[in-house]
Design an enzyme around this catalytic site. Structure first.
Site, PDB file in Angstrom:
ATOM      1  N   TYR A 100     -60.420  11.782 -76.542  1.00 28.21           N
ATOM      2  CA  TYR A 100     -60.121  13.203 -76.367  1.00 28.21           C
ATOM      3  C   TYR A 100     -58.633  13.452 -76.117  1.00 28.21           C
ATOM      4  O   TYR A 100     -58.259  14.500 -75.591  1.00 28.21           O
ATOM      5  CB  TYR A 100     -60.977  13.804 -75.257  1.00 28.21           C
ATOM      6  CG  TYR A 100     -62.286  14.341 -75.786  1.00 28.21           C
ATOM      7  CD1 TYR A 100     -62.321  15.509 -76.528  1.00 28.21           C
ATOM      8  CD2 TYR A 100     -63.475  13.656 -75.598  1.00 28.21           C
ATOM      9  CE1 TYR A 100     -63.507  15.995 -77.050  1.00 28.21           C
ATOM     10  CE2 TYR A 100     -64.669  14.133 -76.117  1.00 28.21           C
ATOM     11  CZ  TYR A 100     -64.670  15.305 -76.839  1.00 28.21           C
ATOM     12  OH  TYR A 100     -65.853  15.792 -77.360  1.00 28.21           O
ATOM     13  N   HIS A 120     -61.076  19.568 -68.763  1.00 28.35           N
ATOM     14  CA  HIS A 120     -60.760  19.760 -67.351  1.00 28.35           C
ATOM     15  C   HIS A 120     -62.011  19.872 -66.485  1.00 28.35           C
ATOM     16  O   HIS A 120     -61.910  19.769 -65.264  1.00 28.35           O
ATOM     17  CB  HIS A 120     -59.882  21.002 -67.177  1.00 28.35           C
ATOM     18  CG  HIS A 120     -58.473  20.788 -67.608  1.00 28.35           C
ATOM     19  ND1 HIS A 120     -57.509  21.774 -67.554  1.00 28.35           N
ATOM     20  CD2 HIS A 120     -57.835  19.701 -68.110  1.00 28.35           C
ATOM     21  CE1 HIS A 120     -56.358  21.299 -67.996  1.00 28.35           C
ATOM     22  NE2 HIS A 120     -56.531  20.049 -68.344  1.00 28.35           N
ATOM     23  N   HIS A 140     -53.486  16.181 -78.109  1.00 27.69           N
ATOM     24  CA  HIS A 140     -52.301  17.021 -77.931  1.00 27.69           C
ATOM     25  C   HIS A 140     -51.765  17.578 -79.248  1.00 27.69           C
ATOM     26  O   HIS A 140     -51.050  18.581 -79.256  1.00 27.69           O
ATOM     27  CB  HIS A 140     -51.212  16.220 -77.222  1.00 27.69           C
ATOM     28  CG  HIS A 140     -51.539  15.903 -75.791  1.00 27.69           C
ATOM     29  ND1 HIS A 140     -51.769  14.627 -75.340  1.00 27.69           N
ATOM     30  CD2 HIS A 140     -51.698  16.713 -74.718  1.00 27.69           C
ATOM     31  CE1 HIS A 140     -52.035  14.660 -74.053  1.00 27.69           C
ATOM     32  NE2 HIS A 140     -52.001  15.911 -73.644  1.00 27.69           N
TER      33      HIS A 140
END
Length: 646
Positions: A401, A174, A404
């Site tokens: 990346y 993020h 999950h």
């Protein structure tokens, strides 16, 4: 249904979509070392070499990757700006990070800023936008159902990691990238008998950047709404306006926190959203890490205020942010990475990324032995180098990346002081506006309880059929319902990420000739299922699906295919940054701040704010590997939980 073979595109590039080739060229000595290791690796792969030699093998592999696998997202470098047209007028940003990323490079002031395009690890002529029918070939929902769905009771744990490792990587992602969403949508046809929650699966497309060059029609660019720098934008925001709203109004340089009794939490807006730099995809794991590093920022402010009592709140904020960001970069480099890639060569190599082969003790004692060699004395302070291509993160970096599978179905919570089991909660019950629910009635857990619990819970393994099913029917606060498995497949396809075999060819890796070879020759059911789903054409296998299916190197948490992108881009984030590779030392960070980074690690951060964790941390190894359990935790026989069982 037929679909073009992407490997043919690699052999016959369309010159209309070409991008400038990297200007980086290895030295004669580096080319000799690359050639030598290529010969060695035909007999012995790098991961079977002795650790120190394997680390050198990887160092020269990284140099080769710099030569062939860095490509600009723009047809012209003019998009990055220049010092004449965009001079630095506010001298504050000579020694402070601008929240939108501007002026990290004084020569190319827009490089790495929010709103700039993501680059490529492969030439643009092989990453062109596919034809519409290719988006659905094979059906992405069918691929998700077959190869991503976690079977009932089929949680596959990653037993060398803890849940803190899973939260950490989302926390970092993020900071690094976020695509813009288009108003246009995909209408994904549902496979026969699919029990989706709606009649159709509509998913927003990625918004392409404006066409700045004719090649952008065939190979669109996509903007990164975050800054690409390692600058803590997930905490501080990707614009100065957002940053100002998060700062304390007391003029002390701190971030605002909500004090509740003996604990501090992130404040909320009227809609219940956490007030922080990036608050999408929220769950209790992000709640913990955002809070922890907001606390760390404020602790750095206190140390700076004590050392420099005449400083303004702005001066303290700027230096505290620099220190906090550098500490996170160090933790990721020398702690998280050796945990998820638990191999002797990686432990040596990632330590060398920060300290060089000189090592931590000598570097702290003597400083940098070599002014410029990143191999001898580490990347920090070695000098900024863009390796011939303006810095950005890449679409392929985003692709590898997609992790999950790390998310569990449930989290077992324990008392941090006694180790006693408190409760086991389904993870969906701790997402979005419910992320703080464990800390209120009826459980009233402390932040320390949650952190200890994350330290002894396992995440999921990054492998086939290990996506948590709540992520495959995820309703977000904006009212959308998504299957994240389908989303992951579609995102790679629409952004021109090559499929698995082409992906490996472009990294100069061997390519499987059969589905049986892809799965390592000892998983016939998976090989047969892949062959059926992809119509017997191994060239159609998606990069993510192939990476999940391939055998992993011993100790690795993800595939070697993904790892090749990782070893290139992990060092690039450090080497491109003026505040890390360039102005590294007490002059930029202050003596207090520089020692805070060089002497600190994740155990120090946790122990500083939650002293009740120090005992178990001292008895544990890598903080992202399973912690030593307290006695009462060992007695707990977990049922339908990913907690370690006795």
């Amino acid at each position: 249904m037929a679909s073009p073979n992407r490997s043919n595109k690699a052999n016959k590039p369309d010159q209309a979509a070409t991008s400038p080739s990297p200007s980086f060229k290895p030295t004669l000595a580096e080319r000799a070392a690359i050639g030598t290791f290529k010969i060695v690796n035909k007999v012995v792969p790098w991961y079977k070499l002795p650790g120190f030699i394997g680390a050198f093998n990887l160092a020269f592999l990284r140099i080769e990757l710099r030569q062939f696998n860095l490509h600009d997202g723009y047809a012209s470098g003019a998009a990055q700006g220049n010092a004449v047209d965009e001079p630095l007028t506010d001298k504050r940003f000579l020694g402070a990070r601008n929240s939108d990323g501007k002026f990290n490079s004084l020569e190319l002031p827009r490089m790495g800023c929010s709103g700039m395009r993501l680059g490529r690890n492969f030439p643009r002529e092989v990453t062109s936008k596919p034809a519409e029918e290719e988006f659905m070939t094979p059906n992405p929902r069918d691929i998700s159902n077959r190869f991503m769905a976690r079977k009932e009771g089929g949680f596959i744990p990653a037993t060398t990691l803890n849940l803190l490792a899973a939260a950490w990587i989302q926390f970092q992602v993020h900071d690094w990238f976020n695509h813009e969403q288009s108003d246009e949508k995909f209408d994904v046809p549902l496979p026969q008998g699919d029990k989706w929650v709606q009649e159709h699966m509509e998913l927003h497309r990625t918004k392409p950047d404006a066409v700045l060059d004719p090649s952008d029609i065939q190979c669109p660019g996509y903007k990164n709404s975050n800054t690409a720098w390692w600058d803590g934008s997930q905490i501080y925001g990707s614009s100065e306006a957002v940053t100002q709203t998060l700062r304390s109004k007391n003029g002390d340089g701190k971030l605002t926190l909500d004090e509740r009794g003996m604990e501090a939490f992130l404040p909320r807006d009227a809609a219940g959203n956490p007030l922080t730099g990036f608050n999408s995809n929220w769950w209790v794991g992000l709640e913990l890490l955002h809070t922890l590093f907001a606390l760390e920022h404020n602790a750095i402010c206190d140390a700076l205020r004590e050392a420099y009592p005449d400083w303004t709140g702005g001066q303290i904020f700027d230096k505290a942010r620099l220190v906090n960001c550098a500490l996170m970069a160090k933790i990721h480099t020398v702690e998280w990475t050796p945990a998820i890639l638990a191999h002797p060569a990686l432990k040596i190599g990632m330590s060398a990324n920060w300290w060089g082969i000189t090592g931590e003790k000598l570097t702290k004692m003597l400083g940098r032995i070599s002014k410029t060699s990143e191999i001898i004395s580490g990347i920090p302070g070695s000098g900024v180098d863009q390796d011939g291509v303006p810095y950005s993160l890449t679409e392929e970096f985003v692709s590898v990346y997609r992790m999950h599978s790390l998310m569990p179905d449930n989290i077992a919570f324990f008392n941090a002081k006694t180790g006693a089991h408190q409760t086991t909660t389904p993870l969906p019950d701790m997402t979005f506006s419910q992320a703080q629910s464990p800390f209120s009635a009826p459980n009233y857990l402390t932040l320390a309880d949650a952190l200890y619990s994350f330290g002894i819970n396992y995440p999921g393994a990054i492998t086939t059929n290990n996506y948590p099913n709540f992520l495959r029917a995820l309703t977000t606060p904006d009212g959308q319902t998504r299957d994240m498995g389908t989303v992951d497949i579609l995102r790679d396809r629409e952004r021109g990420v090559p499929r698995y075999c082409a992906f490996r060819r472009l990294l100069r890796l061997s390519v499987p000739r059969t589905f049986d070879e892809l799965t390592g020759g000892h998983n016939q059911p998976l090989a047969a299922a892949l062959s059926e789903a992809y119509n017997g054409n191994i060239e159609l296998v998606d990069a993510l699906v192939g990476s999940h299916a391939e055998p992993v190197i011993p100790g690795f948490g993800f595939s070697e295919t993904a790892f090749r992108i990782f070893i290139l881009m992990a060092s690039r984030r450090l080497k491109s940054d003026r505040f890390i590779a360039g102005s590294w030392g007490e002059d930029m960070y202050t003596s207090v701040g520089f020692r805070w980074v060089q002497d600190g690690g994740m155990k120090d951060v946790l122990g500083r704010h939650f002293p009740e964790l120090r005992g178990v941390l001292d008895a544990s190894g890598n903080v992202f590997a399973p912690w030593r359990m307290l006695a009462e935790s060992k007695l707990y026989q977990g049922v339908e939980t990913n907690a370690p069982k006795t």
